[in-house]
Design a protein around this motif. Structure first.
Motif, PDB file in Angstrom:
ATOM      1  N   VAL A 168      69.503  21.449 -10.467  1.00  0.00           N
ATOM      2  CA  VAL A 168      69.719  22.643  -9.616  1.00  0.00           C
ATOM      3  C   VAL A 168      70.624  23.672 -10.349  1.00  0.00           C
ATOM      4  O   VAL A 168      70.714  24.821 -10.267  1.00  0.00           O
ATOM      5  N   ALA A 169      71.514  22.996 -11.131  1.00  0.00           N
ATOM      6  CA  ALA A 169      72.336  23.831 -11.627  1.00  0.00           C
ATOM      7  C   ALA A 169      72.137  24.588 -12.851  1.00  0.00           C
ATOM      8  O   ALA A 169      72.958  25.468 -13.470  1.00  0.00           O
ATOM      9  N   GLY A 170      70.849  24.431 -13.319  1.00  0.00           N
ATOM     10  CA  GLY A 170      70.506  25.312 -14.252  1.00  0.00           C
ATOM     11  C   GLY A 170      69.571  24.870 -15.270  1.00  0.00           C
ATOM     12  O   GLY A 170      69.225  25.450 -16.489  1.00  0.00           O
ATOM     13  N   SER A 171      69.000  23.497 -15.150  1.00  0.00           N
ATOM     14  CA  SER A 171      68.077  23.025 -16.354  1.00  0.00           C
ATOM     15  C   SER A 171      66.724  23.638 -15.857  1.00  0.00           C
ATOM     16  O   SER A 171      66.222  23.627 -14.853  1.00  0.00           O
ATOM     17  N   ALA A 172      65.900  24.035 -17.154  1.00  0.00           N
ATOM     18  CA  ALA A 172      64.766  24.697 -17.236  1.00  0.00           C
ATOM     19  C   ALA A 172      63.734  23.628 -17.758  1.00  0.00           C
ATOM     20  O   ALA A 172      62.480  24.016 -17.943  1.00  0.00           O
ATOM     21  N   ASP A 173      64.052  22.264 -17.814  1.00  0.00           N
ATOM     22  CA  ASP A 173      63.006  21.313 -18.245  1.00  0.00           C
ATOM     23  C   ASP A 173      61.825  20.837 -17.374  1.00  0.00           C
ATOM     24  O   ASP A 173      60.954  20.898 -17.984  1.00  0.00           O
ATOM     25  N   THR A 174      62.029  21.414 -16.019  1.00  0.00           N
ATOM     26  CA  THR A 174      61.008  20.936 -15.446  1.00  0.00           C
ATOM     27  C   THR A 174      59.535  21.906 -15.812  1.00  0.00           C
ATOM     28  O   THR A 174      58.516  21.502 -15.155  1.00  0.00           O
ATOM     29  N   TYR A 181      52.745  19.053 -19.910  1.00  0.00           N
ATOM     30  CA  TYR A 181      51.754  17.994 -19.463  1.00  0.00           C
ATOM     31  C   TYR A 181      50.465  18.350 -18.704  1.00  0.00           C
ATOM     32  O   TYR A 181      49.461  17.654 -19.129  1.00  0.00           O
ATOM     33  N   ALA A 182      50.201  19.581 -18.216  1.00  0.00           N
ATOM     34  CA  ALA A 182      49.217  20.120 -17.381  1.00  0.00           C
ATOM     35  C   ALA A 182      48.306  20.393 -18.243  1.00  0.00           C
ATOM     36  O   ALA A 182      46.852  20.258 -17.848  1.00  0.00           O
ATOM     37  N   ALA A 197      48.369  17.223 -11.884  1.00  0.00           N
ATOM     38  CA  ALA A 197      48.678  17.958 -10.776  1.00  0.00           C
ATOM     39  C   ALA A 197      49.740  17.382  -9.674  1.00  0.00           C
ATOM     40  O   ALA A 197      50.692  17.876  -9.440  1.00  0.00           O
ATOM     41  N   GLU A 198      49.769  16.115  -9.444  1.00  0.00           N
ATOM     42  CA  GLU A 198      50.495  15.375  -8.713  1.00  0.00           C
ATOM     43  C   GLU A 198      51.990  15.279  -9.415  1.00  0.00           C
ATOM     44  O   GLU A 198      53.018  15.089  -8.956  1.00  0.00           O
ATOM     45  N   LEU A 199      51.513  14.799 -10.983  1.00  0.00           N
ATOM     46  CA  LEU A 199      52.790  14.739 -11.595  1.00  0.00           C
ATOM     47  C   LEU A 199      53.567  15.987 -11.653  1.00  0.00           C
ATOM     48  O   LEU A 199      54.854  16.040 -11.572  1.00  0.00           O
ATOM     49  N   GLU A 200      52.940  17.114 -11.855  1.00  0.00           N
ATOM     50  CA  GLU A 200      53.923  18.377 -11.792  1.00  0.00           C
ATOM     51  C   GLU A 200      54.593  18.352 -10.446  1.00  0.00           C
ATOM     52  O   GLU A 200      55.769  18.953 -10.484  1.00  0.00           O
ATOM     53  N   ARG A 201      53.705  18.294  -9.530  1.00  0.00           N
ATOM     54  CA  ARG A 201      54.511  18.630  -8.134  1.00  0.00           C
ATOM     55  C   ARG A 201      55.737  17.317  -7.919  1.00  0.00           C
ATOM     56  O   ARG A 201      56.766  17.941  -7.604  1.00  0.00           O
ATOM     57  N   SER A 202      55.344  16.200  -8.107  1.00  0.00           N
ATOM     58  CA  SER A 202      56.446  15.176  -8.010  1.00  0.00           C
ATOM     59  C   SER A 202      57.636  15.236  -9.045  1.00  0.00           C
ATOM     60  O   SER A 202      58.714  15.393  -8.483  1.00  0.00           O
ATOM     61  N   MET A 203      57.442  15.673 -10.341  1.00  0.00           N
ATOM     62  CA  MET A 203      58.286  15.612 -11.084  1.00  0.00           C
ATOM     63  C   MET A 203      59.331  16.875 -11.039  1.00  0.00           C
ATOM     64  O   MET A 203      60.461  17.168 -11.444  1.00  0.00           O
ATOM     65  N   GLY A 205      60.285  17.921  -8.285  1.00  0.00           N
ATOM     66  CA  GLY A 205      61.184  17.574  -6.993  1.00  0.00           C
ATOM     67  C   GLY A 205      62.215  16.552  -7.272  1.00  0.00           C
ATOM     68  O   GLY A 205      62.330  16.189  -8.235  1.00  0.00           O
ATOM     69  N   SER A 206      62.684  16.186  -5.911  1.00  0.00           N
ATOM     70  CA  SER A 206      63.342  14.843  -6.178  1.00  0.00           C
ATOM     71  C   SER A 206      62.728  13.611  -5.645  1.00  0.00           C
ATOM     72  O   SER A 206      61.728  13.479  -4.853  1.00  0.00           O
ATOM     73  N   ALA A 207      62.838  12.469  -6.398  1.00  0.00           N
ATOM     74  CA  ALA A 207      62.381  11.487  -6.061  1.00  0.00           C
ATOM     75  C   ALA A 207      63.255  10.396  -5.090  1.00  0.00           C
ATOM     76  O   ALA A 207      63.110   9.168  -5.048  1.00  0.00           O
ATOM     77  N   TYR A 208      64.357  11.006  -4.744  1.00  0.00           N
ATOM     78  CA  TYR A 208      65.609  10.214  -3.854  1.00  0.00           C
ATOM     79  C   TYR A 208      64.958   9.509  -2.635  1.00  0.00           C
ATOM     80  O   TYR A 208      65.123   8.380  -2.536  1.00  0.00           O
ATOM     81  N   ALA A 209      63.967  10.188  -1.919  1.00  0.00           N
ATOM     82  CA  ALA A 209      63.650   9.659  -0.947  1.00  0.00           C
ATOM     83  C   ALA A 209      62.813   8.437  -0.922  1.00  0.00           C
ATOM     84  O   ALA A 209      62.952   7.501  -0.244  1.00  0.00           O
ATOM     85  N   VAL A 210      62.069   8.497  -1.972  1.00  0.00           N
ATOM     86  CA  VAL A 210      61.056   7.336  -2.341  1.00  0.00           C
ATOM     87  C   VAL A 210      61.832   6.185  -2.798  1.00  0.00           C
ATOM     88  O   VAL A 210      61.687   5.281  -2.282  1.00  0.00           O
ATOM     89  N   ALA A 211      62.889   6.607  -3.741  1.00  0.00           N
ATOM     90  CA  ALA A 211      63.654   5.375  -4.228  1.00  0.00           C
ATOM     91  C   ALA A 211      64.492   4.767  -3.244  1.00  0.00           C
ATOM     92  O   ALA A 211      64.793   3.506  -3.065  1.00  0.00           O
ATOM     93  N   GLN A 212      64.854   5.636  -2.352  1.00  0.00           N
ATOM     94  CA  GLN A 212      66.117   5.167  -1.188  1.00  0.00           C
ATOM     95  C   GLN A 212      65.135   4.273  -0.297  1.00  0.00           C
ATOM     96  O   GLN A 212      65.341   3.162   0.116  1.00  0.00           O
TER      97      GLN A 212
END
Length: 228
Positions: A168-174, A181-182, A197-203, A205-212
Motif C-alpha cells: 500500500v505504501a508504494g510497491s508497484a510489483d503487483t 504472468y498473464a 486470471a485468478e492468480l492476478e486477482r488473488s495476488m 489483494g491480501s491473503a490474510y483472511a485466508v491464512a487466518q
C-alpha cells in the motif's frame, strides 16, 4: 518540591506554534510525519519543527527516536483495540482481534512498516497480550499452548500487515501479475496459464483472511484432539 513544580510549569508552556507539549501530542505528530514522509519523517529536528519547539524538548518525554518508535507502535495497538471486548466464542474473538490489528496497520501503512515488528513493553501491548492469552486459555488451551499459539497468531497478523502495508505504501510489483504472468503461454507454463486470471486477482489483494482461517482451523483441530 518548588523545583519540581517549576519543571512541570516549564513543560506545560506552549511552544512557538501555541502547542502544549505532551507525550500524546508528540506521538500524534510523529505518526502524522511518518504518514507523510515514511521513516525519514521521524527525526528529532523534523519533529521539533512540526511542533514549533526546540528539538531538545523531546528528550523530556522520550529517551530518543527509538523510544518514540515504541510509543508510536503502542499507540497503533491501542487504536486498533479500542472498544474491543472479546465474546464467549473464542474463534470469533480471535478473528475480530486479528482483523482489528491488521486494519489499523493498513490504515497507517508507512507507520506499520516501521513499527509492526517492535516489542513495546508498554500499556497497550501488555493489555493486548493479556486479552489474547485469555481468549486462548478460556478456549481450553494449556498455558504453554496458549503462549505458543498467541505467538503464532500475532506474528501471522503483523507479518501480513507489514507485507500488505509495504504494498500500500508504494510497491508497484503487483503489476507483474497482469503484465508478465498473464501473458505466459500454456505451451511452456500450463499451470500458470490455467490459473492466470485468478492468480492476478488473488495476488493483487491480501491473503490474510485466508491464512487466518487456516490458522484458526488448525487451532480448532488441536482442541478437538485434546478432548479425545
Amino acid at each position: 518540591m518548588a523545583a519540581e513544580r517549576l519543571g512541570a510549569q516549564r513543560r506545560r508552556r506552549p511552544t512557538r506554534s501555541g502547542t502544549v507539549l505532551s507525550h500524546d501530542v508528540i506521538v500524534a505528530t510523529a505518526i502524522r510525519l511518518i504518514d507523510l514522509h515514511g521513516a525519514d519523517g521521524l527525526s528529532v529536528r523534523r519533529l521539533g519543527t512540526a511542533l514549533g519547539a526546540d528539538p531538545s524538548a523531546l528528550y523530556r518525554y522520550f529517551k530518543g527516536t527509538d523510544d518514540l518508535v515504541r510509543a508510536v507502535a503502542d499507540e497503533l495497538i491501542g487504536r486498533a483495540l479500542t472498544g474491543f471486548v472479546p465474546g464467549e466464542e473464542w474463534r470469533a474473538a480471535l478473528t475480530e482481534m486479528g482483523r482489528r490489528v491488521y486494519a489499523a496497520c493498513l490504515a497507517r501503512p508507512r507507520t506499520a512498516v516501521l513499527t509492526a515488528a517492535r516489542v513495546t513493553g508498554r500499556a497497550h501491548e501488555i493489555g493486548t497480550v493479556e486479552v489474547g492469552l485469555g481468549i486462548l486459555r478460556r478456549a481450553g488451551f494449556g498455558d504453554d499452548e496458549a503462549a505458543r499459539n498467541y505467538h503464532a497468531f500475532i506474528d501471522l497478523t503483523l507479518g501480513y500487515a507489514m507485507l500488505d502495508a509495504a504494498a500500500v505504501a508504494g510497491s508497484a510489483d503487483t503489476r507483474a501479475w497482469a503484465e508478465v504472468y498473464a501473458e505466459l503461454p500454456a505451451a511452456t507454463h500450463p499451470n500458470i496459464a490455467a490459473c492466470a486470471a485468478e492468480l492476478e486477482r488473488s495476488m493483487s489483494g491480501s491473503a490474510y483472511a485466508v491464512a487466518q482461517g487456516f490458522f484458526l482451523d488448525g487451532l480448532t483441530l488441536e482442541l478437538e484432539r485434546g478432548k479425545k
